[in-house]
Structure formats: structure tokens, C-alpha cells
Design a protein around this motif. Structure first.
Motif, mmCIF file in Angstrom:
data_model
loop_
_atom_site.group_PDB
_atom_site.id
_atom_site.type_symbol
_atom_site.label_atom_id
_atom_site.label_comp_id
_atom_site.label_asym_id
_atom_site.label_seq_id
_atom_site.Cartn_x
_atom_site.Cartn_y
_atom_site.Cartn_z
ATOM 1 N N GLU A 96 0.830 -1.204 0.000
ATOM 2 C CA GLU A 96 0.000 0.000 0.000
ATOM 3 C C GLU A 96 0.867 1.257 0.000
ATOM 4 O O GLU A 96 0.570 2.223 -0.711
ATOM 5 C CB GLU A 96 -0.941 -0.014 1.203
ATOM 6 C CG GLU A 96 -2.055 -1.044 1.093
ATOM 7 C CD GLU A 96 -2.919 -1.109 2.338
ATOM 8 O OE1 GLU A 96 -2.680 -0.325 3.291
ATOM 9 O OE2 GLU A 96 -3.840 -1.938 2.355
ATOM 10 N N GLU A 97 1.929 1.246 0.818
ATOM 11 C CA GLU A 97 2.834 2.399 0.843
ATOM 12 C C GLU A 97 3.494 2.587 -0.513
ATOM 13 O O GLU A 97 3.642 3.718 -0.989
ATOM 14 C CB GLU A 97 3.901 2.215 1.927
ATOM 15 C CG GLU A 97 3.367 2.344 3.335
ATOM 16 C CD GLU A 97 4.411 2.047 4.390
ATOM 17 O OE1 GLU A 97 5.522 1.575 4.028
ATOM 18 O OE2 GLU A 97 4.127 2.286 5.582
ATOM 19 N N GLN A 102 3.878 5.591 -5.453
ATOM 20 C CA GLN A 102 3.787 5.662 -6.916
ATOM 21 C C GLN A 102 2.703 6.655 -7.336
ATOM 22 O O GLN A 102 2.891 7.433 -8.277
ATOM 23 C CB GLN A 102 3.499 4.279 -7.497
ATOM 24 C CG GLN A 102 4.661 3.319 -7.406
ATOM 25 C CD GLN A 102 4.313 1.930 -7.891
ATOM 26 O OE1 GLN A 102 3.153 1.626 -8.160
ATOM 27 N NE2 GLN A 102 5.328 1.080 -7.994
ATOM 28 N N LEU A 103 1.562 6.627 -6.624
ATOM 29 C CA LEU A 103 0.498 7.583 -6.937
ATOM 30 C C LEU A 103 0.967 9.018 -6.704
ATOM 31 O O LEU A 103 0.678 9.916 -7.506
ATOM 32 C CB LEU A 103 -0.744 7.289 -6.090
ATOM 33 C CG LEU A 103 -1.556 6.056 -6.486
ATOM 34 C CD1 LEU A 103 -2.656 5.804 -5.466
ATOM 35 C CD2 LEU A 103 -2.164 6.225 -7.870
ATOM 36 N N GLU A 104 1.692 9.230 -5.592
ATOM 37 C CA GLU A 104 2.217 10.565 -5.314
ATOM 38 C C GLU A 104 3.189 11.004 -6.403
ATOM 39 O O GLU A 104 3.157 12.155 -6.838
ATOM 40 C CB GLU A 104 2.910 10.585 -3.948
ATOM 41 C CG GLU A 104 1.951 10.526 -2.781
ATOM 42 C CD GLU A 104 2.660 10.450 -1.439
ATOM 43 O OE1 GLU A 104 3.907 10.450 -1.414
ATOM 44 O OE2 GLU A 104 1.956 10.409 -0.416
ATOM 45 N N GLU A 105 4.039 10.087 -6.854
ATOM 46 C CA GLU A 105 4.971 10.418 -7.935
ATOM 47 C C GLU A 105 4.214 10.785 -9.203
ATOM 48 O O GLU A 105 4.548 11.762 -9.881
ATOM 49 C CB GLU A 105 5.920 9.244 -8.202
ATOM 50 C CG GLU A 105 6.947 9.038 -7.114
ATOM 51 C CD GLU A 105 7.814 7.814 -7.379
ATOM 52 O OE1 GLU A 105 7.594 7.117 -8.398
ATOM 53 O OE2 GLU A 105 8.721 7.556 -6.567
ATOM 54 N N ARG A 106 3.178 10.000 -9.514
ATOM 55 C CA ARG A 106 2.374 10.304 -10.705
ATOM 56 C C ARG A 106 1.721 11.669 -10.580
ATOM 57 O O ARG A 106 1.713 12.459 -11.530
ATOM 58 C CB ARG A 106 1.294 9.235 -10.903
ATOM 59 C CG ARG A 106 1.827 7.904 -11.372
ATOM 60 C CD ARG A 106 0.705 6.923 -11.554
ATOM 61 N NE ARG A 106 1.188 5.578 -11.809
ATOM 62 C CZ ARG A 106 0.435 4.502 -11.756
ATOM 63 N NH1 ARG A 106 -0.838 4.596 -11.462
ATOM 64 N NH2 ARG A 106 0.962 3.317 -12.002
ATOM 65 N N LEU A 107 1.158 11.932 -9.366
ATOM 66 C CA LEU A 107 0.522 13.223 -9.151
ATOM 67 C C LEU A 107 1.534 14.357 -9.286
ATOM 68 O O LEU A 107 1.244 15.393 -9.903
ATOM 69 C CB LEU A 107 -0.140 13.269 -7.773
ATOM 70 C CG LEU A 107 -1.441 12.479 -7.621
ATOM 71 C CD1 LEU A 107 -1.896 12.487 -6.171
ATOM 72 C CD2 LEU A 107 -2.529 13.054 -8.507
ATOM 73 N N GLU A 108 2.720 14.162 -8.697
ATOM 74 C CA GLU A 108 3.760 15.189 -8.803
ATOM 75 C C GLU A 108 4.137 15.418 -10.263
ATOM 76 O O GLU A 108 4.291 16.568 -10.693
ATOM 77 C CB GLU A 108 4.994 14.771 -8.002
ATOM 78 C CG GLU A 108 4.816 14.886 -6.510
ATOM 79 C CD GLU A 108 6.048 14.424 -5.738
ATOM 80 O OE1 GLU A 108 7.096 14.174 -6.374
ATOM 81 O OE2 GLU A 108 5.944 14.319 -4.515
#
Length: 194
Positions: A96-97, A102-108
Motif C-alpha cells: 500500500e505504501e 507511486q500515486l504521489e509520484e504520478r501526481l507530482e
């Protein structure tokens, strides 16, 4: 005759070998004498009661040991299951982390791309505005240049119209070797253009 016949039969047939069964040699086994147990002494009632108590105690302690061993095995199983569950939970948490990271990287990346796009749009808008201003200035300069050209053309027309007329001076004849030869040639060129 009977003898004859018997003799003929014997001659005609092959001799028969009589087989004797092998005689088994009896093996002398050593017979061990059986140990004779000593007869037990008769037990008194007190001794029997004491042995029964000891037997009960032994059975109870063995039962307790077996139960303790069983509980120990159960505890080990429970601990192993807990460890397995903990590892599974840790893996899930790590997954999950990892997904969140990965989601945070995509968002960034998306945010950066959006910000860069906005900055690029601002740059293009500023560049377009600057170019429009330059075009306006150039068109204004072009108008001024046209006006200046028109003014120059008008001035030239005025000059052409108001050009002073050269009145010829009295012509003096010069010779080829005269010091005023250059002036003569100049005057001659001037009249010719008229």
C-alpha cells in the motif's frame, strides 16, 4: 516263463535310480533354561495404597506434562500464525505504501507537467503580447515612414516645381590650354542636363 518276461522287461527299461530323501541332520539347539522368577513378597494393604497413590500422582504429572506440551505446541502454532499474519500485514502495508508513493509520484509528475504547461502558456501569451506591441509600433512607424516619405515626395515635387532657373552667364571663350578649362567643362555639363 514268468522269469523270462521279467528279465525282458528289466532289460528293456532303463534302470531306475531310487531317490532317497535327504536325511535331515538334527541340529542340536542349545536350550536355554528358563529363568525362574522369584516369587513376590505379598504386599501389604498400606504398600498397595501407597503404590496406587504414586501411580495416580505419576498419571497426573504425565497428564500435566502432556497438556503443557500440547499448550506449548499450540502456543508455538499461535505464535507462528501471528508471525505469518504480521508478515502478511507488513507486506500489505508495504504494498500500500509503495502504491501510495507511486500515486504521489504520478501526481507530482502531472502537477509539474501542468505547471510547466501553464508557464509555457504564460510565456507564449507574453510573447504574443510583446509581438503585437512590436507590430503596432512597426505599423505606427510605417505610417510615420509613409508620412515622412509623402512629405519628402511633396518636398521633391515642390523643389522640382520651384527649381531656380540658371541664367547663363556671358560665355567666355576659352582655349584648350586655358586655366579655366575645368570651369568651362563644368558649365557645359550643367547646361546639357537642362
Amino acid at each position: 516263463m514268468s522269469e523270462l518276461f521279467e528279465s525282458d522287461v528289466v532289460e528293456k527299461t532303463e534302470p531306475v535310480i531310487e531317490e532317497k530323501p535327504l536325511e535331515t541332520v538334527p541340529v542340536e539347539e542349545e536350550v536355554k533354561p528358563k529363568k525362574v522368577k522369584k516369587p513376590r513378597k505379598p504386599l501389604s494393604e498400606e504398600r498397595k495404597a501407597q503404590l496406587r497413590e504414586n501411580l495416580k500422582k505419576g498419571r497426573l504429572t504425565s497428564l500435566e506434562k502432556r497438556q503443557a506440551k500440547k499448550k506449548g505446541k499450540e502456543l508455538v502454532k499461535i505464535k507462528e500464525e501471528e508471525v505469518k499474519q504480521e508478515t502478511i500485514i507488513k507486506k500489505k502495508i508495504q504494498n500500500e505504501e509503495e502504491k501510495e508513493r507511486q500515486l504521489e509520484e504520478r501526481l507530482e509528475k502531472r502537477i509539474r507537467a501542468k505547471m510547466e504547461k501553464e508557464q509555457e502558456e504564460k510565456r507564449t501569451k507574453n510573447e504574443i503580447e510583446r509581438l503585437r506591441k512590436q507590430v503596432e509600433e512597426l505599423t505606427a512607424n510605417k505610417r510615420e515612414v509613409r508620412e515622412v516619405k509623402e512629405v519628402k515626395e511633396v518636398k521633391e515635387e515642390v523643389k522640382q516645381v520651384t527649381k531656380p532657373i540658371d541664367i547663363p552667364k556671358k560665355q567666355v571663350s576659352f582655349s584648350k590650354y586655358s586655366p579655366y578649362q575645368d570651369q568651362m567643362m563644368m558649365n557645359f555639363g550643367r547646361f546639357r542636363n537642362m
